[in-house]
Design a protein around this motif. Structure first.
Motif, PDB file in Angstrom:
ATOM      1  N   SER A 109      -5.410   3.963  35.353  1.00 16.26           N
ATOM      2  CA  SER A 109      -4.446   3.041  34.743  1.00 16.26           C
ATOM      3  C   SER A 109      -4.911   1.594  34.813  1.00 16.26           C
ATOM      4  O   SER A 109      -4.341   0.723  34.149  1.00 16.26           O
TER       5      SER A 109
ATOM      6  N   LEU B   7     -10.178  14.108  31.124  1.00 13.39           N
ATOM      7  CA  LEU B   7      -9.922  13.468  32.417  1.00 13.39           C
ATOM      8  C   LEU B   7      -8.794  14.158  33.168  1.00 13.39           C
ATOM      9  O   LEU B   7      -8.887  14.421  34.371  1.00 13.39           O
ATOM     10  N   LEU B   8      -7.716  14.457  32.457  1.00 12.87           N
ATOM     11  CA  LEU B   8      -6.555  15.082  33.082  1.00 12.87           C
ATOM     12  C   LEU B   8      -6.899  16.458  33.640  1.00 12.87           C
ATOM     13  O   LEU B   8      -6.430  16.840  34.717  1.00 12.87           O
TER      14      LEU B   8
ATOM     15  N   GLN C 147      -8.632  15.890  36.866  1.00 13.52           N
ATOM     16  CA  GLN C 147      -7.687  15.362  37.853  1.00 13.52           C
ATOM     17  C   GLN C 147      -6.846  16.482  38.464  1.00 13.52           C
ATOM     18  O   GLN C 147      -6.556  16.485  39.659  1.00 13.52           O
ATOM     19  N   LEU C 148      -6.451  17.449  37.623  1.00 10.67           N
ATOM     20  CA  LEU C 148      -5.631  18.554  38.110  1.00 10.67           C
ATOM     21  C   LEU C 148      -6.385  19.447  39.084  1.00 10.67           C
ATOM     22  O   LEU C 148      -5.778  20.196  39.851  1.00 10.67           O
TER      23      LEU C 148
ATOM     24  N   THR D 121      -5.422   8.664  39.296  1.00  8.62           N
ATOM     25  CA  THR D 121      -4.427   8.283  38.288  1.00  8.62           C
ATOM     26  C   THR D 121      -4.192   6.775  38.288  1.00  8.62           C
ATOM     27  O   THR D 121      -4.159   6.127  37.228  1.00  8.62           O
TER      28      THR D 121
ATOM     29  N   ASN E 123      -9.308  11.279  27.502  1.00 11.27           N
ATOM     30  CA  ASN E 123      -8.205  11.266  28.474  1.00 11.27           C
ATOM     31  C   ASN E 123      -7.709  12.681  28.773  1.00 11.27           C
ATOM     32  O   ASN E 123      -7.301  12.974  29.907  1.00 11.27           O
ATOM     33  N   ALA E 124      -7.736  13.565  27.768  1.00 12.57           N
ATOM     34  CA  ALA E 124      -7.339  14.953  27.997  1.00 12.57           C
ATOM     35  C   ALA E 124      -8.309  15.649  28.953  1.00 12.57           C
ATOM     36  O   ALA E 124      -7.898  16.369  29.874  1.00 12.57           O
TER      37      ALA E 124
ATOM     38  N   PHE F 292      -5.974  12.966  43.413  1.00 11.93           N
ATOM     39  CA  PHE F 292      -5.334  12.946  42.099  1.00 11.93           C
ATOM     40  C   PHE F 292      -4.542  11.657  41.908  1.00 11.93           C
ATOM     41  O   PHE F 292      -4.642  10.993  40.878  1.00 11.93           O
TER      42      PHE F 292
END
Length: 336
Positions: free
Chosen positions: A190, A170-171, A174-175, A186, A167-168, A182
């Motif tokens: 979810s 992934l973030l 995404q950024l 997100t 998940n880190a 984005f």
């Protein structure tokens, strides 16, 4: 004895009837309300063009995808629980879904450019990229959890750690996306099928229709593996070979479902547990009942997600987490 034999079929019949009820309710509900009679008129070719567009291009694909994803995730959880002999096993909790989600986001980021408009070929490739990511996650979890065997709690803790790591990453990606992508990524991570369409159904359908019957074919091996490695070996089962085949099956089911609906946690935990309580541990009945219960729960959660705050929409993964987290805590407290 006769009642015990009939009970699984009664459970399947009742669950199927409930699915049909929610199916028609979900067709009627939404920002644009369509009365039951008008819905039937559309299916018989006598409805308005607007109602036909809403039903066939938006609601029906979403409902069918909900049923496919719910069944796939539930059966994946049932396989993982039996193969690992761990009642807390679930592709979302163990990090398998996170690995698949990371692979899908990387594929979209590097090759498609936008989560909003995947080509048909790109949609077909999504499940394969998700499979690669989920296999990587499964390998890392078992490699890190192995210490003269794999204990249930160690597996859960390592899975949670791997889940956080994916998940880190992934973030980070995404950024790097533009703001619209984005937000869409997100919501999708979810757990969401807001962009459901027929090409996504055709991408997921072969995986579900091939792997679910294959799992049912392997039900007797799941029964034996659930008894423990020593007893399974004593009964003449090639334990490691069957475990690898079934693990790949579970991971492939989870990966294809993640490609369509993002990260869905707890469904693969709840559905097999409910099925086991209703029909017993025999996988010949546990697998189909888990699939039906998973489809029912996912369709029910998606109907709530679409209508509770309409016209706004809640990601279905959050609704399932709200329903499933208390049950997970209850099981965790019961585990020694």
């Amino acid at each position: 004895m006769e009642n015990k034999t009939k009970k699984p079929f009664i459970v399947m019949a009742v669950t199927f009837i409930l699915i049909l009820m929610i199916f028609f309710i979900s067709l009627n509900l939404g920002v644009i309300r369509i009365a039951p009679l008008e819905t039937l008129q559309v299916f018989f070719g006598q409805g308005t063009a607007r109602d036909g567009l809403v039903l066939f291009e938006f609601r029906l694909p979403r409902i069918i995808l909900s049923l496919l994803v719910g069944a796939g995730i539930a059966v994946s959880g049932a396989i993982l629980q039996s193969v690992s002999q761990n009642d807390l096993a679930d592709p979302g909790i163990l990090g398998i879904n996170a690995g698949a989600a990371l692979a899908v986001v990387l594929f979209i980021y590097f090759f498609q450019g936008s989560t909003a408009d995947l080509s048909f070929l790109g949609t077909l490739i999504l499940p394969f990229s998700a499979l690669a990511g989920s296999l990587l996650a499964a390998f890392l979890i078992y490699a890190l959890a192995w210490k003269k065997g794999v204990t249930p709690i160690r597996l859960i803790l390592v899975g949670i750690g791997v889940n956080a790591g994916f998940n880190a990453i992934l973030l980070i990606f995404q950024l790097k996306m533009d703001p619209q992508d984005f937000m869409q990524a997100t919501i999708w991570i979810s757990g969401s099928i807001w962009g459901a369409n027929w090409k996504m159904i055709w991408a997921v359908l072969p995986w579900i229709f091939i792997l679910l019957p294959f799992t049912l074919y392997k039900a007797r091996y799941l029964n034996i593996l659930h008894l423990g490695d020593q007893l399974a070996t004593g009964l003449g089962t090639a334990v490691e070979k069957e475990r690898r085949i079934l693990l790949v099956t579970a991971v492939a089911l989870a990966g294809s479902c993640v490609a369509a609906a993002g990260g869905i946690a707890f469904l693969g935990l709840i559905a097999p547990h409910v099925a086991r309580r209703l029909t017993g541990p025999r996988h010949q009945t546990l697998i189909p009942v888990s699939a039906l219960i998973g489809a029912l729960l996912f369709l029910f959660a998606d109907t709530l997600a679409r209508n509770v705050l309409a016209p706004s929409e809640i990601p279905v993964g959050l609704v399932i987490s709200i329903l499933g987290a208390p049950y997970f805590i209850y099981l965790l407290m019961k585990t020694n």
